[in-house]
Motif scaffolding. Sequence first.
Motif, PDB file in Angstrom:
ATOM      1  N   ILE A 238      31.645  10.381 -46.466  1.00  0.00           N
ATOM      2  CA  ILE A 238      30.279  10.656 -46.002  1.00  0.00           C
ATOM      3  C   ILE A 238      30.006  12.161 -46.004  1.00  0.00           C
ATOM      4  N   VAL A 239      30.947  12.946 -45.502  1.00  0.00           N
ATOM      5  CA  VAL A 239      30.777  14.405 -45.470  1.00  0.00           C
ATOM      6  C   VAL A 239      30.699  14.956 -46.892  1.00  0.00           C
ATOM      7  N   ALA A 240      31.541  14.464 -47.784  1.00  0.00           N
ATOM      8  CA  ALA A 240      31.503  14.919 -49.178  1.00  0.00           C
ATOM      9  C   ALA A 240      30.175  14.566 -49.826  1.00  0.00           C
ATOM     10  N   ALA A 241      29.678  13.364 -49.567  1.00  0.00           N
ATOM     11  CA  ALA A 241      28.387  12.949 -50.125  1.00  0.00           C
ATOM     12  C   ALA A 241      27.258  13.828 -49.587  1.00  0.00           C
ATOM     13  N   LEU A 242      27.315  14.156 -48.299  1.00  0.00           N
ATOM     14  CA  LEU A 242      26.285  15.032 -47.719  1.00  0.00           C
ATOM     15  C   LEU A 242      26.340  16.429 -48.340  1.00  0.00           C
ATOM     16  N   ILE A 243      27.524  16.958 -48.510  1.00  0.00           N
ATOM     17  CA  ILE A 243      27.666  18.291 -49.117  1.00  0.00           C
ATOM     18  C   ILE A 243      27.125  18.279 -50.544  1.00  0.00           C
ATOM     19  N   ILE A 244      27.462  17.258 -51.302  1.00  0.00           N
ATOM     20  CA  ILE A 244      26.978  17.153 -52.685  1.00  0.00           C
ATOM     21  C   ILE A 244      25.464  16.999 -52.715  1.00  0.00           C
ATOM     22  N   ALA A 245      24.911  16.184 -51.823  1.00  0.00           N
ATOM     23  CA  ALA A 245      23.455  15.969 -51.798  1.00  0.00           C
ATOM     24  C   ALA A 245      22.718  17.259 -51.432  1.00  0.00           C
ATOM     25  N   ILE A 246      23.214  17.968 -50.417  1.00  0.00           N
ATOM     26  CA  ILE A 246      22.565  19.222 -50.009  1.00  0.00           C
ATOM     27  C   ILE A 246      22.652  20.253 -51.130  1.00  0.00           C
ATOM     28  N   THR A 247      23.784  20.326 -51.791  1.00  0.00           N
ATOM     29  CA  THR A 247      23.943  21.259 -52.914  1.00  0.00           C
ATOM     30  C   THR A 247      23.001  20.897 -54.057  1.00  0.00           C
ATOM     31  N   ALA A 248      22.857  19.608 -54.337  1.00  0.00           N
ATOM     32  CA  ALA A 248      21.970  19.166 -55.412  1.00  0.00           C
ATOM     33  C   ALA A 248      20.517  19.513 -55.090  1.00  0.00           C
ATOM     34  N   VAL A 249      20.113  19.308 -53.845  1.00  0.00           N
ATOM     35  CA  VAL A 249      18.738  19.658 -53.444  1.00  0.00           C
ATOM     36  C   VAL A 249      18.526  21.165 -53.574  1.00  0.00           C
ATOM     37  N   GLY A 250      19.495  21.945 -53.158  1.00  0.00           N
ATOM     38  CA  GLY A 250      19.385  23.402 -53.292  1.00  0.00           C
ATOM     39  C   GLY A 250      19.265  23.834 -54.745  1.00  0.00           C
TER      40      GLY A 250
END
Length: 75
Positions: free
Chosen positions: A10-22
């Motif tokens: 879950i934490v990895a998915a959140l980090i990837i999602a936030i990075t993708a949005v950025g």
Amino acid sequence: MPAAAWMTLIVAALIIAITAVGLLRIIFHLRAIRATLVTTTGGVQAVARLTAPVPDRLASVNASLKPVRDFCEGV
């Protein structure tokens, strides 16, 4: 699967999602900057065309007006 593994996913998915949005925001900002630069470049090229040197016809006009200039200098 243990809870720690789910939490890691879950934490990895959140980090990837936030990075993708950025990164998407950066892409959109760069596209806007590119559009502005294209517009600015077009304006600069228009100014360059309008302020280009007078063509070679100026030499023939000066030659045609030489008698008048000579006459005015003599007066």
